[in-house]
Motif scaffolding. Sequence first.
Motif, PDB file in Angstrom:
ATOM      1  N   ALA A   1       0.808  -1.223   0.000  1.00 42.10           N
ATOM      2  CA  ALA A   1       0.000   0.000   0.000  1.00 42.10           C
ATOM      3  C   ALA A   1       0.841   1.273   0.000  1.00 42.10           C
ATOM      4  O   ALA A   1       0.575   2.193  -0.801  1.00 42.10           O
ATOM      5  N   PRO A   2       1.863   1.426   0.873  1.00 44.13           N
ATOM      6  CA  PRO A   2       2.645   2.675   0.840  1.00 44.13           C
ATOM      7  C   PRO A   2       3.355   2.896  -0.488  1.00 44.13           C
ATOM      8  O   PRO A   2       3.453   4.035  -0.962  1.00 44.13           O
ATOM      9  N   PHE A   3       3.845   1.813  -1.091  1.00 44.93           N
ATOM     10  CA  PHE A   3       4.526   1.949  -2.380  1.00 44.93           C
ATOM     11  C   PHE A   3       3.546   2.382  -3.468  1.00 44.93           C
ATOM     12  O   PHE A   3       3.885   3.176  -4.350  1.00 44.93           O
ATOM     13  N   ALA A   4       2.324   1.836  -3.406  1.00 43.24           N
ATOM     14  CA  ALA A   4       1.308   2.229  -4.380  1.00 43.24           C
ATOM     15  C   ALA A   4       0.891   3.678  -4.182  1.00 43.24           C
ATOM     16  O   ALA A   4       0.734   4.432  -5.156  1.00 43.24           O
ATOM     17  N   ALA A   5       0.718   4.085  -2.925  1.00 50.00           N
ATOM     18  CA  ALA A   5       0.261   5.446  -2.626  1.00 50.00           C
ATOM     19  C   ALA A   5       1.256   6.492  -3.117  1.00 50.00           C
ATOM     20  O   ALA A   5       0.867   7.532  -3.665  1.00 50.00           O
ATOM     21  N   PHE A   6       2.539   6.215  -2.944  1.00 55.23           N
ATOM     22  CA  PHE A   6       3.567   7.187  -3.335  1.00 55.23           C
ATOM     23  C   PHE A   6       4.168   6.887  -4.702  1.00 55.23           C
ATOM     24  O   PHE A   6       5.040   7.612  -5.168  1.00 55.23           O
ATOM     25  N   GLY A   7       3.691   5.815  -5.339  1.00 52.07           N
ATOM     26  CA  GLY A   7       4.173   5.463  -6.672  1.00 52.07           C
ATOM     27  C   GLY A   7       3.147   5.767  -7.738  1.00 52.07           C
ATOM     28  O   GLY A   7       2.962   6.915  -8.148  1.00 52.07           O
ATOM     29  N   GLY A   8       2.445   4.709  -8.166  1.00 50.98           N
ATOM     30  CA  GLY A   8       1.480   4.891  -9.241  1.00 50.98           C
ATOM     31  C   GLY A   8       0.081   5.269  -8.790  1.00 50.98           C
ATOM     32  O   GLY A   8      -0.791   5.487  -9.629  1.00 50.98           O
ATOM     33  N   GLY A   9      -0.153   5.328  -7.479  1.00 53.76           N
ATOM     34  CA  GLY A   9      -1.483   5.642  -6.975  1.00 53.76           C
ATOM     35  C   GLY A   9      -2.217   4.402  -6.514  1.00 53.76           C
ATOM     36  O   GLY A   9      -1.938   3.285  -6.969  1.00 53.76           O
ATOM     37  N   LEU A  10      -3.167   4.577  -5.603  1.00 54.66           N
ATOM     38  CA  LEU A  10      -3.898   3.448  -5.045  1.00 54.66           C
ATOM     39  C   LEU A  10      -4.957   2.902  -5.996  1.00 54.66           C
ATOM     40  O   LEU A  10      -5.381   1.758  -5.856  1.00 54.66           O
ATOM     41  N   LEU A  11      -5.402   3.698  -6.948  1.00 53.42           N
ATOM     42  CA  LEU A  11      -6.439   3.256  -7.882  1.00 53.42           C
ATOM     43  C   LEU A  11      -5.835   2.971  -9.255  1.00 53.42           C
ATOM     44  O   LEU A  11      -5.126   3.824  -9.808  1.00 53.42           O
ATOM     45  N   PRO A  12      -6.105   1.794  -9.823  1.00 50.62           N
ATOM     46  CA  PRO A  12      -5.583   1.487 -11.162  1.00 50.62           C
ATOM     47  C   PRO A  12      -6.396   2.208 -12.225  1.00 50.62           C
ATOM     48  O   PRO A  12      -7.558   2.575 -12.000  1.00 50.62           O
ATOM     49  N   PRO A  13      -5.832   2.441 -13.412  1.00 48.53           N
ATOM     50  CA  PRO A  13      -6.610   3.037 -14.502  1.00 48.53           C
ATOM     51  C   PRO A  13      -7.732   2.094 -14.928  1.00 48.53           C
ATOM     52  O   PRO A  13      -7.540   0.879 -14.998  1.00 48.53           O
ATOM     53  N   LEU A  14      -8.895   2.643 -15.168  1.00 46.63           N
ATOM     54  CA  LEU A  14     -10.060   1.824 -15.507  1.00 46.63           C
ATOM     55  C   LEU A  14     -10.072   1.534 -17.008  1.00 46.63           C
ATOM     56  O   LEU A  14     -10.921   2.010 -17.761  1.00 46.63           O
ATOM     57  N   THR A  15      -9.123   0.725 -17.441  1.00 42.03           N
ATOM     58  CA  THR A  15      -9.040   0.307 -18.838  1.00 42.03           C
ATOM     59  C   THR A  15      -9.159  -1.207 -18.903  1.00 42.03           C
ATOM     60  O   THR A  15      -8.950  -1.917 -17.903  1.00 42.03           O
ATOM     61  N   TRP A  16      -9.485  -1.713 -20.096  1.00 38.73           N
ATOM     62  CA  TRP A  16      -9.632  -3.155 -20.258  1.00 38.73           C
ATOM     63  C   TRP A  16      -8.310  -3.878 -20.013  1.00 38.73           C
ATOM     64  O   TRP A  16      -8.302  -4.999 -19.486  1.00 38.73           O
ATOM     65  N   VAL A  17      -7.211  -3.247 -20.374  1.00 34.57           N
ATOM     66  CA  VAL A  17      -5.909  -3.883 -20.198  1.00 34.57           C
ATOM     67  C   VAL A  17      -5.578  -4.041 -18.719  1.00 34.57           C
ATOM     68  O   VAL A  17      -5.224  -5.130 -18.253  1.00 34.57           O
ATOM     69  N   SER A  18      -5.689  -2.947 -17.948  1.00 36.36           N
ATOM     70  CA  SER A  18      -5.327  -3.021 -16.538  1.00 36.36           C
ATOM     71  C   SER A  18      -6.307  -3.873 -15.740  1.00 36.36           C
ATOM     72  O   SER A  18      -5.901  -4.681 -14.894  1.00 36.36           O
ATOM     73  N   LEU A  19      -7.605  -3.739 -15.998  1.00 35.51           N
ATOM     74  CA  LEU A  19      -8.591  -4.526 -15.267  1.00 35.51           C
ATOM     75  C   LEU A  19      -8.532  -5.998 -15.658  1.00 35.51           C
ATOM     76  O   LEU A  19      -8.684  -6.888 -14.808  1.00 35.51           O
ATOM     77  N   GLY A  20      -8.315  -6.262 -16.954  1.00 34.37           N
ATOM     78  CA  GLY A  20      -8.165  -7.647 -17.384  1.00 34.37           C
ATOM     79  C   GLY A  20      -6.923  -8.284 -16.797  1.00 34.37           C
ATOM     80  O   GLY A  20      -6.936  -9.444 -16.370  1.00 34.37           O
ATOM     81  N   GLY A  21      -5.824  -7.516 -16.767  1.00 34.54           N
ATOM     82  CA  GLY A  21      -4.602  -8.025 -16.158  1.00 34.54           C
ATOM     83  C   GLY A  21      -4.767  -8.278 -14.677  1.00 34.54           C
ATOM     84  O   GLY A  21      -4.261  -9.270 -14.137  1.00 34.54           O
ATOM     85  N   LEU A  22      -5.497  -7.395 -13.998  1.00 32.46           N
ATOM     86  CA  LEU A  22      -5.746  -7.573 -12.569  1.00 32.46           C
ATOM     87  C   LEU A  22      -6.584  -8.824 -12.313  1.00 32.46           C
ATOM     88  O   LEU A  22      -6.294  -9.598 -11.386  1.00 32.46           O
ATOM     89  N   ALA A  23      -7.615  -9.037 -13.117  1.00 30.91           N
ATOM     90  CA  ALA A  23      -8.450 -10.237 -12.959  1.00 30.91           C
ATOM     91  C   ALA A  23      -7.620 -11.499 -13.154  1.00 30.91           C
ATOM     92  O   ALA A  23      -7.779 -12.487 -12.420  1.00 30.91           O
ATOM     93  N   TRP A  24      -6.729 -11.478 -14.124  1.00 32.18           N
ATOM     94  CA  TRP A  24      -5.855 -12.629 -14.360  1.00 32.18           C
ATOM     95  C   TRP A  24      -4.934 -12.867 -13.165  1.00 32.18           C
ATOM     96  O   TRP A  24      -4.749 -13.999 -12.724  1.00 32.18           O
ATOM     97  N   LEU A  25      -4.372 -11.792 -12.627  1.00 32.36           N
ATOM     98  CA  LEU A  25      -3.466 -11.920 -11.494  1.00 32.36           C
ATOM     99  C   LEU A  25      -4.176 -12.471 -10.261  1.00 32.36           C
ATOM    100  O   LEU A  25      -3.603 -13.251  -9.503  1.00 32.36           O
ATOM    101  N   VAL A  26      -5.422 -12.066 -10.055  1.00 32.32           N
ATOM    102  CA  VAL A  26      -6.167 -12.509  -8.873  1.00 32.32           C
ATOM    103  C   VAL A  26      -6.623 -13.959  -9.028  1.00 32.32           C
ATOM    104  O   VAL A  26      -6.378 -14.811  -8.164  1.00 32.32           O
ATOM    105  N   LEU A  27      -7.298 -14.248 -10.144  1.00 37.06           N
ATOM    106  CA  LEU A  27      -7.941 -15.558 -10.297  1.00 37.06           C
ATOM    107  C   LEU A  27      -6.954 -16.674 -10.642  1.00 37.06           C
ATOM    108  O   LEU A  27      -7.045 -17.780 -10.099  1.00 37.06           O
ATOM    109  N   VAL A  28      -6.030 -16.383 -11.542  1.00 36.82           N
ATOM    110  CA  VAL A  28      -5.109 -17.427 -12.014  1.00 36.82           C
ATOM    111  C   VAL A  28      -3.810 -17.434 -11.215  1.00 36.82           C
ATOM    112  O   VAL A  28      -3.424 -18.458 -10.648  1.00 36.82           O
ATOM    113  N   ALA A  29      -3.145 -16.270 -11.172  1.00 33.07           N
ATOM    114  CA  ALA A  29      -1.810 -16.229 -10.592  1.00 33.07           C
ATOM    115  C   ALA A  29      -1.801 -16.286  -9.073  1.00 33.07           C
ATOM    116  O   ALA A  29      -0.768 -16.635  -8.482  1.00 33.07           O
TER     117      ALA A  29
END
Length: 273
Positions: free
Chosen positions: A179-207
């Motif tokens: 969380a601290p790295f996200a807050a001071f890095g790219g932000g706590l909220l990911p961009p709402l795009t198909w690429v980032s959300l699709g990648g996140l779903a893959w990371l959660v469900l599969v990886a």
Amino acid sequence: MIIAWSGGFMGIRFATQEAAVETMLFWRSLASGLILLPFALRGPAVSWRALGEQGILSFLGMFLYLGGFSWAIALRVPTGLVALMADLVPLAIAALAWPMLGQRWTGRQALGTAIGIGGVVLTSADAVTLGGAPVWAYGLPVLGMVTFGLATVLQKRRPSLTIVQRLCLQCLWAAAFFAPFAAFGGGLLPPLTWVSLGGLAWLVLVATLAAWGIYYLCLRLYPPNRVAAVIYLSPPLTMVWAHVVFAEPLTLTMAAGLVITLGGVALVSGREA
């Protein structure tokens, strides 16, 4: 497990095309932990000591391991090479199992370690010149490999809680670490795009849920060096996958180094004759 485990490297490579790696690691951990939380609450009561133990294991086995290879990939270290270095876990486990679990270090394991390290050096020779990452970035997955091996041995010594509880708590702990790295890095909220959300779903469900769930189940059923032997089968798949999808380098020298490394790890992980 091989497909799901290699999917973690590919998932972070895909997801970080439009989002900061710190942000994706934070949401990967948080979403996975929250999904598992209702099931974890059905298990036995969790003591404060067990909660703290899972925090230490999460720091070693998730924060440093996932962070190490993810930041390396974000810095454009070739994905296949990251998978190879990060998945040399059997070497770390074999080295740690002797003092911590009383498993003796054999001559075959020493030979396998030397061969495995030689294969990594051969594989890295082309990757360092072909990749555009700084030299120090190549050490990140090595750090993650060592700490993941340590976490594996520690969990074998103290198999407390259910698999779901362990995975849930470690994911939530990892979210707190990222969380601290996200807050001071790219932000706590990911961009709402198909690429980032699709990648996140893959990371959660599969990886995460699939790969780590199967990993913990196998770790409970088999010795740690036998479980880790499966993990080292993922680098070949990752290298080919990254070459096809992202056009990452795959040279004959890298392939030869990979074969040598896998042979060394097989010696470390196999049973004595």
